[in-house]
Design an enzyme around this catalytic site. Structure first.
Site, PDB file in Angstrom:
ATOM      1  N   ARG A   1       0.740  -1.092   0.078  1.00  0.00           N
ATOM      2  CA  ARG A   1      -0.215  -0.110   0.299  1.00  0.00           C
ATOM      3  C   ARG A   1       0.884   1.156   0.035  1.00  0.00           C
ATOM      4  O   ARG A   1       0.891   2.177  -0.200  1.00  0.00           O
ATOM      5  CB  ARG A   1      -1.035   0.211   1.036  1.00  0.00           C
ATOM      6  CG  ARG A   1      -1.857   1.231   1.260  1.00  0.00           C
ATOM      7  CD  ARG A   1      -2.905   0.792   1.961  1.00  0.00           C
ATOM      8  NE  ARG A   1      -2.871   0.024   3.136  1.00  0.00           N
ATOM      9  CZ  ARG A   1      -2.684   0.882   4.108  1.00  0.00           C
ATOM     10  NH1 ARG A   1      -2.497   1.820   4.476  1.00  0.00           N
ATOM     11  NH2 ARG A   1      -2.877   0.840   5.885  1.00  0.00           N
TER      12      ARG A   1
ATOM     13  N   TYR B   1     -15.741  16.102 -15.792  1.00  0.00           N
ATOM     14  CA  TYR B   1     -15.872  14.224 -16.099  1.00  0.00           C
ATOM     15  C   TYR B   1     -17.371  14.191 -14.653  1.00  0.00           C
ATOM     16  O   TYR B   1     -16.819  14.190 -13.867  1.00  0.00           O
ATOM     17  CB  TYR B   1     -14.759  13.310 -16.007  1.00  0.00           C
ATOM     18  CG  TYR B   1     -15.057  11.934 -15.169  1.00  0.00           C
ATOM     19  CD1 TYR B   1     -16.588  11.016 -15.932  1.00  0.00           C
ATOM     20  CD2 TYR B   1     -15.138  11.283 -14.169  1.00  0.00           C
ATOM     21  CE1 TYR B   1     -16.676  10.046 -15.340  1.00  0.00           C
ATOM     22  CE2 TYR B   1     -15.113  10.041 -13.726  1.00  0.00           C
ATOM     23  CZ  TYR B   1     -16.212   9.561 -14.211  1.00  0.00           C
ATOM     24  OH  TYR B   1     -16.647   8.193 -14.048  1.00  0.00           O
TER      25      TYR B   1
ATOM     26  N   ASP C   1      -6.840  17.064 -15.056  1.00  0.00           N
ATOM     27  CA  ASP C   1      -6.719  15.765 -15.501  1.00  0.00           C
ATOM     28  C   ASP C   1      -6.604  16.189 -17.016  1.00  0.00           C
ATOM     29  O   ASP C   1      -6.868  16.730 -17.838  1.00  0.00           O
ATOM     30  CB  ASP C   1      -8.108  16.007 -15.310  1.00  0.00           C
ATOM     31  CG  ASP C   1      -8.799  14.202 -15.073  1.00  0.00           C
ATOM     32  OD1 ASP C   1      -8.190  13.614 -16.290  1.00  0.00           O
ATOM     33  OD2 ASP C   1      -9.352  13.723 -14.803  1.00  0.00           O
TER      34      ASP C   1
ATOM     35  N   LYS D   1      -7.465   5.022 -19.386  1.00  0.00           N
ATOM     36  CA  LYS D   1      -7.996   5.166 -20.486  1.00  0.00           C
ATOM     37  C   LYS D   1      -6.615   5.187 -21.843  1.00  0.00           C
ATOM     38  O   LYS D   1      -5.629   3.810 -21.641  1.00  0.00           O
ATOM     39  CB  LYS D   1      -8.514   6.241 -20.570  1.00  0.00           C
ATOM     40  CG  LYS D   1      -9.579   6.976 -19.429  1.00  0.00           C
ATOM     41  CD  LYS D   1     -10.700   6.041 -19.829  1.00  0.00           C
ATOM     42  CE  LYS D   1     -11.982   6.202 -19.013  1.00  0.00           C
ATOM     43  NZ  LYS D   1     -11.619   6.746 -17.547  1.00  0.00           N
TER      44      LYS D   1
END
Ligand code: 3LM
Length: 398
Positions: free
Chosen positions: A59, A112, A186, A211
């Site tokens: 993590r 988005y 972004d 993407k």
């Protein structure tokens, strides 16, 4: 060792992040492990205290994830990058690291859907106020800044209207008002091959690596890129404590693999998109085409200035009413009706009821997202076949 900083984009996407491994494997191995052995209790203690380098627990950091992180940092021109389990994991970890209750975010009014929802609904619950303004109007951006503004947040091109924001101008306005404001961009729709926001004055880049970065439609992932100090903070707080949305080693491996062909994939996405956009632009059933490569598109000049090419994303509005338009789209045979983008397959979706269903109809209107807007992610198929599919599907509309 070659100095990768001096190398071109293609060399970086292939060679960045490579480290020696015990077996001499060309492709970095998948370290599918949750934890790492310490030689002694003291060694473990030193690693936790940051007195000694070395892995602790996946993590916090993992060698396979580091490969993908180093590639993305090199491609965006950032000091460091952090992989996350989703684009939303990257955005939320970066934002939670940047604000406390009482702070303000000035954000583009077209984002988005889940990013909009995170700010408008999620962060609002914790006393962080987001003000949404039209980032094409630089005076409006300036007017929205206050002494409480900690983050200026935008996408360019925006999802789903493709609105193009002048990143350098917005960064200059934000930093001119207060150099401590963090400008977060972004860069999902463009990818670092087409646009590098850090070079335009942004402080942080976030990505949905689901993407173009991965490019093969088989992973959900994200990245935060920026100065090493900030990425360290996001790693040890935003990601480790706030979201826990850690990128898995296997997904990082797939992304590192996908990144090796980012430039050639983007070239083909762009070449295909230009041909499809021109076809749709001249089609009698199509009312509007939103594509940064078309000269009559509002953001054409800014896109030309800040992007290498206009990208693989576009949106259209048909002249037909909603039901007729839906019936035409249902006739597509090659192009797939699906959300997401940046895959090898051409994907078609309806933002108002899918990706942007987190917006109310008033919010959609305020953001310029019409009920009839159809978004297309142009894939890597032969452009003639994509065009022929739209041609047969739209034949009944004229
Ligand atoms: C979509 N978008 O189809 P993940 N930033 C941008 C994005 O487009 C997205 C994210 C962040 C879409 C996903 S909608 C249910 C499917 C510009 C995602 C978030 O968390 O990796 O999905 O990224 O537009």
């Amino acid at each position: 060792m070659i100095d990768l900083e001096k190398c071109g984009f293609a060399t970086k996407q292939i060679h960045a992040g490579k480290h020696e491994n015990a077996a001499g494997a060309l492709t970095p191995p998948i370290y599918q492990t949750s934890t790492f052995e310490f030689a002694s209790v003291e060694e473990g203690g030193r690693r936790f205290a940051g007195q000694e380098a070395g892995f602790i627990y996946s993590r916090l950091s993992n060698p396979t994830v580091n490969v993908a992180e180093e590639k993305v940092a090199a491609l965006e021109g950032g000091e460091a990058a952090l992989g996350t389990a989703a684009g939303m994991g990257a955005i939320s970890a970066a934002l939670w690291t940047s604000v406390v209750s009482g702070d303000e975010i000035v954000a583009s009014d077209t984002l988005y859907g889940c990013t909009f929802s995170l700010m408008n609904h999620g962060m609002a619950k914790f006393g962080v106020k987001a003000t949404f303004v039209d980032f094409a109007d630089l005076d409006a951006v300036k007017a929205a800044l206050t002494e409480k503004t900690k983050v200026v947040y935008l996408e360019s091109p925006c999802n789903p209207t493709l609105k193009v924001v002048d990143i350098a101008a917005v960064a200059a306005i934000a930093h001119g008002y207060n150099p401590a404001i963090r400008v977060i961009v972004d860069n999902t729709f463009a990818s670092p091959y087409l646009q590098q926001p850090l070079k335009l004055g942004a402080d942080v880049v976030v990505h949905s690596a689901t993407k173009y970065l991965n490019g093969h439609g088989d992973v959900i992932a994200g990245f935060v890129v920026g100065k090493a100090d900030f990425i360290g903070e996001v790693r040890s707080f935003g990601l480790k404590d706030m979201t826990g949305a850690v990128l898995s080693p296997f997904d990082a491996f797939l992304i590192a693999r996908g990144l090796k062909t980012l430039d050639i994939r983007m070239e083909k996405h762009c070449a295909n998109a230009m041909k499809v956009a021109q076809f749709l632009h001249d089609h009698p059933a199509v009312d509007k085409v939103y594509y940064p490569g078309l000269e009559d598109f509002e953001g054409y000049e800014i896109a030309k200035k800040q992007m290498k090419k206009p990208g693989g994303m576009m949106s259209i509005e048909l002249k037909a009413d909603r039901d007729t338009a839906a019936a035409a789209l249902n006739k597509l045979k090659l192009c797939t009706i699906a959300v997401s983008l940046g895959d090898a397959e051409t994907l078609v979706e309806h933002p108002a009821t899918m990706t942007h269903s987190t917006y109310t109809s008033e919010e959609l209107k305020a953001s310029g997202i019409s009920e009839g807007l159809v978004r297309i992610s142009i894939g890597l198929e032969d452009p003639e076949d994509i065009i022929a599919d739209f041609e047969q599907a739209f034949a009944g509309l004229v």
